[in-house]
Design a protein around this motif. Structure first.
Motif, PDB file in Angstrom:
ATOM      1  N   VAL A  68       0.864  -1.178   0.000  1.00 45.71           N
ATOM      2  CA  VAL A  68       0.000   0.000   0.000  1.00 45.71           C
ATOM      3  C   VAL A  68       0.896   1.223   0.000  1.00 45.71           C
ATOM      4  O   VAL A  68       1.867   1.297   0.754  1.00 45.71           O
ATOM      5  N   ARG A  69       0.546   2.174  -0.847  1.00 45.14           N
ATOM      6  CA  ARG A  69       1.300   3.426  -0.899  1.00 45.14           C
ATOM      7  C   ARG A  69       0.387   4.524  -1.427  1.00 45.14           C
ATOM      8  O   ARG A  69      -0.293   4.333  -2.434  1.00 45.14           O
ATOM      9  N   ASP A  70       0.380   5.646  -0.751  1.00 46.22           N
ATOM     10  CA  ASP A  70      -0.387   6.822  -1.173  1.00 46.22           C
ATOM     11  C   ASP A  70      -1.858   6.505  -1.434  1.00 46.22           C
ATOM     12  O   ASP A  70      -2.437   6.956  -2.420  1.00 46.22           O
ATOM     13  N   GLY A  71      -2.453   5.693  -0.562  1.00 46.62           N
ATOM     14  CA  GLY A  71      -3.875   5.396  -0.690  1.00 46.62           C
ATOM     15  C   GLY A  71      -4.220   4.407  -1.789  1.00 46.62           C
ATOM     16  O   GLY A  71      -5.382   4.290  -2.172  1.00 46.62           O
ATOM     17  N   GLU A  72      -3.221   3.687  -2.309  1.00 44.57           N
ATOM     18  CA  GLU A  72      -3.468   2.700  -3.355  1.00 44.57           C
ATOM     19  C   GLU A  72      -2.932   1.335  -2.933  1.00 44.57           C
ATOM     20  O   GLU A  72      -1.847   1.226  -2.369  1.00 44.57           O
ATOM     21  N   LEU A  73      -3.717   0.310  -3.227  1.00 43.97           N
ATOM     22  CA  LEU A  73      -3.323  -1.067  -3.000  1.00 43.97           C
ATOM     23  C   LEU A  73      -2.678  -1.564  -4.284  1.00 43.97           C
ATOM     24  O   LEU A  73      -3.282  -1.505  -5.352  1.00 43.97           O
ATOM     25  N   ASN A  74      -1.434  -2.021  -4.194  1.00 40.54           N
ATOM     26  CA  ASN A  74      -0.699  -2.503  -5.362  1.00 40.54           C
ATOM     27  C   ASN A  74      -0.498  -4.007  -5.251  1.00 40.54           C
ATOM     28  O   ASN A  74       0.028  -4.489  -4.259  1.00 40.54           O
ATOM     29  N   ILE A  75      -0.933  -4.725  -6.292  1.00 45.54           N
ATOM     30  CA  ILE A  75      -0.783  -6.171  -6.339  1.00 45.54           C
ATOM     31  C   ILE A  75       0.102  -6.491  -7.540  1.00 45.54           C
ATOM     32  O   ILE A  75      -0.201  -6.072  -8.662  1.00 45.54           O
ATOM     33  N   ARG A  76       1.183  -7.214  -7.297  1.00 41.25           N
ATOM     34  CA  ARG A  76       2.062  -7.659  -8.377  1.00 41.25           C
ATOM     35  C   ARG A  76       2.293  -9.151  -8.205  1.00 41.25           C
ATOM     36  O   ARG A  76       2.503  -9.633  -7.096  1.00 41.25           O
ATOM     37  N   ALA A  77       2.283  -9.872  -9.320  1.00 39.66           N
ATOM     38  CA  ALA A  77       2.525 -11.312  -9.290  1.00 39.66           C
ATOM     39  C   ALA A  77       3.318 -11.712 -10.522  1.00 39.66           C
ATOM     40  O   ALA A  77       3.249 -11.050 -11.557  1.00 39.66           O
ATOM     41  N   GLU A  78       4.045 -12.781 -10.372  1.00 35.95           N
ATOM     42  CA  GLU A  78       4.811 -13.311 -11.496  1.00 35.95           C
ATOM     43  C   GLU A  78       4.602 -14.812 -11.545  1.00 35.95           C
ATOM     44  O   GLU A  78       4.688 -15.492 -10.529  1.00 35.95           O
TER      45      GLU A  78
ATOM     46  N   GLY B 138       2.432   6.717   4.218  1.00 34.64           N
ATOM     47  CA  GLY B 138       3.623   5.890   4.063  1.00 34.64           C
ATOM     48  C   GLY B 138       3.320   4.512   3.520  1.00 34.64           C
ATOM     49  O   GLY B 138       2.217   4.009   3.682  1.00 34.64           O
ATOM     50  N   PRO B 139       4.323   3.894   2.848  1.00 30.74           N
ATOM     51  CA  PRO B 139       4.110   2.561   2.283  1.00 30.74           C
ATOM     52  C   PRO B 139       4.066   1.497   3.361  1.00 30.74           C
ATOM     53  O   PRO B 139       4.710   1.596   4.388  1.00 30.74           O
ATOM     54  N   THR B 140       3.295   0.452   3.112  1.00 34.25           N
ATOM     55  CA  THR B 140       3.181  -0.675   4.022  1.00 34.25           C
ATOM     56  C   THR B 140       3.277  -1.963   3.226  1.00 34.25           C
ATOM     57  O   THR B 140       2.576  -2.125   2.229  1.00 34.25           O
TER      58      THR B 140
END
Length: 149
Positions: free
Chosen positions: A71-81, A140-142
């Motif tokens: 999570v950063r700046d109010g956005e949930l980021n999902i990354r997968a490979e 802040g990022p989490t």
């Protein structure tokens, strides 16, 4: 189906001979029919009370190694490979296939999302992220750990 791929009698695309041997018409068909991995995750979002639930299809991956949720700046980021290799050796020959790709998706979090209470789990090929909401969120990022159910 002549030299090119035709969808329900629609357009017919000529395919130069060098591309035919690499299965180019089949690749175009798979892309047009939605079978091709485009780099974007399929997700569903819904609310359950004060919790935002985000679910993403991620079959065939190891969530502990291949998934990054943050999570950063109010956005949930999902990354997968994903990386799959299949080899088959018989007395008549050898056959090898591989499939790989990187996928990502960003979801806007609701106002007041509590980053420190976000939980992520993976079960039966589906990543589920639960985001509780409160009066205010922290900056802040989490980094969010993914557990296997």
């Amino acid at each position: 189906m002549g030299d090119g791929w035709s969808r329900r009698g629609g357009w017919d695309m000529p395919v130069p001979p060098p591309f035919r041997r690499f299965g180019f018409p089949d690749q175009v068909r798979r892309f047009m029919e939605g079978e091709w991995d485009t780099g974007s995750l399929r997700v569903e979002e819904y609310r359950e009370g004060d919790t935002l639930i985000v679910r993403a299809e991620l079959p065939g991956i190891d969530p502990e190694k291949d998934v990054d949720v943050s999570v950063r700046d109010g956005e949930l980021n999902i990354r997968a490979e994903r990386q799959e290799n299949a080899e088959n050796t018989t007395k008549d020959g050898y056959h090898s296939e591989f499939r790989y790709g990187s996928f990502s998706r960003t979801v806007q979090l609701p106002r007041g999302a509590r980053q420190e209470d976000i939980k992520a789990s993976y079960r039966d090929g589906v990543l589920e992220i639960r985001v509780p909401a409160a009066a205010e969120g922290g900056p802040g990022p989490t980094k969010i750990n993914v557990s296997r159910d």
